[in-house]
Design an enzyme around this catalytic site. Structure first.
Site, PDB file in Angstrom:
ATOM      1  N   SER A 136       0.852  -1.184   0.000  1.00  6.48           N
ATOM      2  CA  SER A 136       0.000   0.000   0.000  1.00  6.48           C
ATOM      3  C   SER A 136       0.887   1.233   0.000  1.00  6.48           C
ATOM      4  O   SER A 136       2.028   1.180   0.478  1.00  6.48           O
ATOM      5  CB  SER A 136      -0.888   0.009   1.254  1.00  6.48           C
ATOM      6  OG  SER A 136      -1.562   1.248   1.402  1.00  6.48           O
ATOM      7  N   TYR A 171      -2.889  -1.984  10.108  1.00  8.23           N
ATOM      8  CA  TYR A 171      -2.878  -2.167   8.659  1.00  8.23           C
ATOM      9  C   TYR A 171      -1.599  -1.617   8.064  1.00  8.23           C
ATOM     10  O   TYR A 171      -0.917  -2.297   7.275  1.00  8.23           O
ATOM     11  CB  TYR A 171      -4.096  -1.474   8.036  1.00  8.23           C
ATOM     12  CG  TYR A 171      -4.094  -1.492   6.524  1.00  8.23           C
ATOM     13  CD1 TYR A 171      -4.589  -2.581   5.826  1.00  8.23           C
ATOM     14  CD2 TYR A 171      -3.602  -0.405   5.791  1.00  8.23           C
ATOM     15  CE1 TYR A 171      -4.591  -2.598   4.440  1.00  8.23           C
ATOM     16  CE2 TYR A 171      -3.601  -0.417   4.410  1.00  8.23           C
ATOM     17  CZ  TYR A 171      -4.099  -1.516   3.731  1.00  8.23           C
ATOM     18  OH  TYR A 171      -4.084  -1.524   2.358  1.00  8.23           O
TER      19      TYR A 171
END
Length: 256
Positions: free
Chosen positions: A137, A150
């Site tokens: 990400s 996350y």
């Protein structure tokens, strides 16, 4: 990676980026198996997209991962690629205490890909060419403080991808890291899927597939919109950028 003539497994393939990538690779003539926990969802997508195949898989479960990997190798001897698109992203208040969601996030986002690669790699190494696509990400490089676990798992995926690539450098297995920006999916719910600030999923997939096709040796698959996050640490004042980014995102999610 080669974009045609593959047999690919896509985890998290029932929705979002995973499903969109699966359909894009299917359209190029690849054999594609989508995997996820919800069989009804997988069956619906297979029915809507002739040629897709599916396999129920909980990547957070070590035993299920081993079982499914062995079955896939037996059922699809030409299997030569995996795209690790399964992921969990939840907001967390670190000041509230507790870690009820931490284990699931780590098991899905980090342990799942590592375990699955461990079971698939001996088979991949026997193929003329193979590919592992990890999905990190932009937040692996500039964390969103609202989703600390996350971001930490995605930073770990980036590190793992580098090590895996190095260890496989003298083999026919390529390792690519796909680092998405903020994309219109339901990763964090319906609001994200309709957020005008997020990159439309179709545009994201088109740009990603263009990179795969025109730069098949690229280690990192980076669309233009993610580059400010990817290279944030190269800026003159990372701290200021970090604070501004997080202030803006926190304000945008007030009241949720």
């Amino acid at each position: 990676m080669q974009t045609t003539g593959n047999t690919l497994l896509v985890t998290g393939g029932g929705s979002g980026i995973g499903l969109a990538l699966a359909k894009a690779f299917l359209a190029l003539g690849n054999e594609v198996i989508i995997a996820g926990r919800r069989e009804a969802l997988l069956q619906r997508e297979v029915a809507a997209n002739p040629g897709l195949r599916y396999q129920v898989l909980d990547v957070s479960d070590a035993h299920d991962t081993q079982r499914v990997a062995k079955r896939l190798i037996a059922d699809y001897p030409g299997l030569n690629g995996v795209i690790h698109a399964a992921g969990i992203m939840r907001g967390e208040s670190l000041t509230a205490g507790g870690a009820s969601e931490l284990e699931a996030t780590v098991a899905t986002n980090l342990l799942g890909p590592i375990r699955l690669d461990g079971w698939l790699l001996p088979h991949f190494l026997k193929q003329p060419h193979a590919a592992i696509v990890t999905v990190s990400s932009g937040l692996a490089f500039l964390p969103l403080a609202l989703t600390p676990s996350y971001c930490a798992t995605k930073a770990a995926v980036h590190s793992y991808s580098q090590s895996l690539r190095y260890q496989l450098k003298d083999t026919a297995v390529r390792v690519h890291e796909l680092a998405p920006p903020y994309v219109q999916t339901e990763l964090m719910g319906e609001r994200q899927a309709n957020d005008p600030q997020a990159m439309p999923l179709r545009e994201f997939i088109e740009e990603v597939m263009g990179i795969f096709q025109h730069a098949p040796e690229a280690d990192e698959i980076l669309v233009e919109r993610v580059k400010p996050l990817r290279y944030a640490e190269r800026g003159e004042d990372y701290g200021a950028f970090f604070n501004t980014f997080n202030d803006q995102m926190t304000a945008a999610r007030q009241g949720e």
